[in-house]
Design a protein around this motif. Structure first.
Motif, mmCIF file in Angstrom:
data_model
loop_
_atom_site.group_PDB
_atom_site.id
_atom_site.type_symbol
_atom_site.label_atom_id
_atom_site.label_comp_id
_atom_site.label_asym_id
_atom_site.label_seq_id
_atom_site.Cartn_x
_atom_site.Cartn_y
_atom_site.Cartn_z
ATOM 1 N N PHE A 36 29.650 -13.897 -29.444
ATOM 2 C CA PHE A 36 28.816 -14.487 -28.383
ATOM 3 C C PHE A 36 27.569 -13.664 -28.063
ATOM 4 O O PHE A 36 26.813 -14.023 -27.161
ATOM 5 C CB PHE A 36 29.607 -14.590 -27.075
ATOM 6 C CG PHE A 36 30.971 -15.204 -27.210
ATOM 7 C CD1 PHE A 36 31.134 -16.445 -27.783
ATOM 8 C CD2 PHE A 36 32.090 -14.542 -26.743
ATOM 9 C CE1 PHE A 36 32.395 -17.016 -27.894
ATOM 10 C CE2 PHE A 36 33.348 -15.097 -26.851
ATOM 11 C CZ PHE A 36 33.500 -16.343 -27.431
ATOM 12 N N ARG B 114 30.608 -7.776 -16.608
ATOM 13 C CA ARG B 114 31.717 -8.228 -15.768
ATOM 14 C C ARG B 114 31.324 -7.950 -14.320
ATOM 15 O O ARG B 114 30.685 -6.926 -14.033
ATOM 16 C CB ARG B 114 33.008 -7.469 -16.079
ATOM 17 C CG ARG B 114 33.735 -7.897 -17.329
ATOM 18 C CD ARG B 114 34.440 -9.235 -17.158
ATOM 19 N NE ARG B 114 35.215 -9.620 -18.338
ATOM 20 C CZ ARG B 114 34.738 -10.340 -19.360
ATOM 21 N NH1 ARG B 114 33.494 -10.755 -19.361
ATOM 22 N NH2 ARG B 114 35.529 -10.656 -20.371
ATOM 23 N N VAL C 182 28.614 -16.822 -22.334
ATOM 24 C CA VAL C 182 29.270 -16.704 -23.635
ATOM 25 C C VAL C 182 29.319 -17.994 -24.442
ATOM 26 O O VAL C 182 29.429 -17.948 -25.652
ATOM 27 C CB VAL C 182 30.718 -16.200 -23.493
ATOM 28 C CG1 VAL C 182 30.752 -14.721 -23.255
ATOM 29 C CG2 VAL C 182 31.479 -16.934 -22.430
ATOM 30 N N HIS D 225 29.448 -17.866 -15.098
ATOM 31 C CA HIS D 225 30.097 -17.163 -16.225
ATOM 32 C C HIS D 225 30.110 -18.043 -17.487
ATOM 33 O O HIS D 225 31.158 -18.275 -18.070
ATOM 34 C CB HIS D 225 31.525 -16.722 -15.855
ATOM 35 C CG HIS D 225 32.035 -15.632 -16.767
ATOM 36 N ND1 HIS D 225 32.983 -14.717 -16.396
ATOM 37 C CD2 HIS D 225 31.738 -15.317 -18.066
ATOM 38 C CE1 HIS D 225 33.244 -13.885 -17.400
ATOM 39 N NE2 HIS D 225 32.498 -14.244 -18.423
ATOM 40 N N THR E 59 40.150 -15.532 -26.596
ATOM 41 C CA THR E 59 38.895 -16.199 -26.959
ATOM 42 C C THR E 59 37.707 -15.461 -26.358
ATOM 43 O O THR E 59 36.576 -15.927 -26.440
ATOM 44 C CB THR E 59 38.886 -17.658 -26.463
ATOM 45 O OG1 THR E 59 39.058 -17.643 -25.040
ATOM 46 C CG2 THR E 59 39.986 -18.478 -27.095
ATOM 47 N N SER E 60 37.959 -14.318 -25.730
ATOM 48 C CA SER E 60 36.875 -13.556 -25.105
ATOM 49 C C SER E 60 36.461 -12.377 -25.980
ATOM 50 O O SER E 60 37.206 -11.953 -26.867
ATOM 51 C CB SER E 60 37.327 -13.039 -23.737
ATOM 52 O OG SER E 60 38.423 -12.167 -23.894
ATOM 53 N N SER E 61 35.284 -11.839 -25.663
ATOM 54 C CA SER E 61 34.864 -10.579 -26.285
ATOM 55 C C SER E 61 35.386 -9.423 -25.456
ATOM 56 O O SER E 61 35.771 -8.388 -25.983
ATOM 57 C CB SER E 61 33.347 -10.478 -26.324
ATOM 58 O OG SER E 61 32.844 -11.437 -27.165
ATOM 59 N N GLY E 62 35.378 -9.625 -24.126
ATOM 60 C CA GLY E 62 35.886 -8.593 -23.221
ATOM 61 C C GLY E 62 37.409 -8.555 -23.297
ATOM 62 O O GLY E 62 38.068 -9.566 -23.546
HETATM 63 O O1 GLV Z 1 33.001 -13.076 -20.704
HETATM 64 C C1 GLV Z 1 33.431 -13.515 -21.700
HETATM 65 C C2 GLV Z 1 33.916 -12.761 -22.816
HETATM 66 O O2 GLV Z 1 34.279 -11.583 -22.650
HETATM 67 O O3 GLV Z 1 33.955 -13.323 -23.919
#
Ligand code: GLV
Length: 335
Positions: free
Chosen positions: A118, A251, A301, A298, A92-95
């Motif tokens: 995000f 990050r 997002v 954090h 569910t992250s972009s990273g």
């Molecule tokens: O930090 C959050 C992401 O990578 O979506």
């Protein structure tokens, strides 16, 4: 039913059991949309088991074909190796720094992610942290709520946003959104990135230290990888200088956090706005005590609106996988 054991018109759970999806830690989409997800998939929740993770995976997860991950708990080589049937990781992250992509490539495990979903929200928070740090909004809030204003205390002046030279580190989709937002404020945008971008006319620096020496604010928007870990080190922070501000929405580990804390405490840089930290959710106590630092947990997002889009993306990717269709937001795993 197709070869992944998924029946699309699967209304009768007894006839067609829901596909199993392993979850290592509770993702934020669960907090708000677990019911919706659970109508379609049977989630094996590692954190609910009394067994240590390895044992849980060995005994409970042998038939698991998919993992739902969320940026914090790493999906390591050993986790992947304990799952012989694994074919997909949806994060569910972009990273992607928490997933062992090399092992995925080796094993032929596909990965789907949130892509640029995000970026606008993260850019909003980057700008918010910058304005807060410059104009001392959070510090002013503390000054008022702690009764210092009423007691004739002294509240120091903030600094102007317009005309400021802002260096964006990483001009991907988040960095571009940050630039788009700061231009109308009258900021001068500079950037560093792996490559010079032909789509923008901002001055480009291949060296992040040179970028820092030429701007008053650094906004970290790049991804964390072996090249960017602790890229913002003592040399870069000193180059940014005593009037410089650092904003991090990338990050935590992109900055050498200990060095940043030292620089902030010794006045080697002027302040910081941070949404990410090296050892989340732990935040160094020195940062918490500083008045020239704005902290956020954090959350750059996630907004209510993007979580609603995210849950559909997660469902779409899982459904595509279980019915042998192309993923909606695949990660391209380079050779
Ligand atoms: O930090 C959050 C992401 O990578 O979506």
């Amino acid at each position: 039913m197709d070869c992944n054991g998924y029946h699309q018109e699967n209304h009768d759970q007894n006839l067609f059991p829901k596909p199993k999806v392993l979850v290592l830690e509770p993702p934020p989409v669960f907090k708000y949309h677990e019911d919706k997800l659970s109508q379609k998939f049977h989630f094996l929740k590692a954190w609910d088991s009394p067994l240590p993770l390895d044992q849980f995976l060995t005994t409970q997860a042998q038939s698991v074909q998919a993992i739902l991950s969320h940026g914090t708990c790493p999906v390591t080589t050993s986790t992947i190796r304990l799952l012989p049937s694994l074919g997909l990781i949806v994060t569910t992250s972009s990273g992607l720094n928490q997933i062992d992509l090399q092992e995925c490539r080796r094993r032929g495990v596909s990965v789907a992610y949130a892509g640029s979903l995000f970026s606008a929200d993260v850019a909003d928070i980057a700008v918010g942290l910058l304005i807060d740090a410059l104009r001392k909004i959070s510090a002013g809030n503390r000054y008022v709520t702690q009764g210092l204003w009423a007691n004739n205390g002294d509240f120091s002046l903030g600094s102007k946003l317009g005309g400021r030279k802002v260096g964006i580190v990483g001009l991907g989709s988040i960095g571009l959104e940050v630039g788009k937002r700061l231009e109308p404020f009258g900021c001068n945008i500079l950037y560093s990135s792996r490559n010079k971008k032909s789509s923008v006319s901002y001055p480009y620096f291949s060296n992040v230290c040179e970028l820092a020496a030429n701007c008053q604010v650094l906004i970290i928007c790049c991804e964390l990888n072996d090249q960017t870990r602790h890229m913002i080190n003592k040399e870069v922070l000193l180059a940014l200088g005593k009037k410089g501000l650092i904003i991090n929405v990338g990050r935590g580990a992109i900055i050498d956090e200990q060095e940043m804390v030292r620089c902030l405490m010794q006045g080697e840089i002027a302040g910081a706005g941070l949404d990410v930290f090296e050892n989340e959710p732990r935040v160094p106590s020195e940062l918490i005590a500083l008045d020239n630092v704005v902290l956020s947990p954090h959350r750059a997002v996630h907004t209510e609106e993007t979580l609603m889009v995210l849950v559909e993306l997660v469902i779409g990717n899982l459904e595509a996988f279980f019915s042998n269709k192309p993923l909606l937001s695949p990660v391209i795993l380079d050779e």
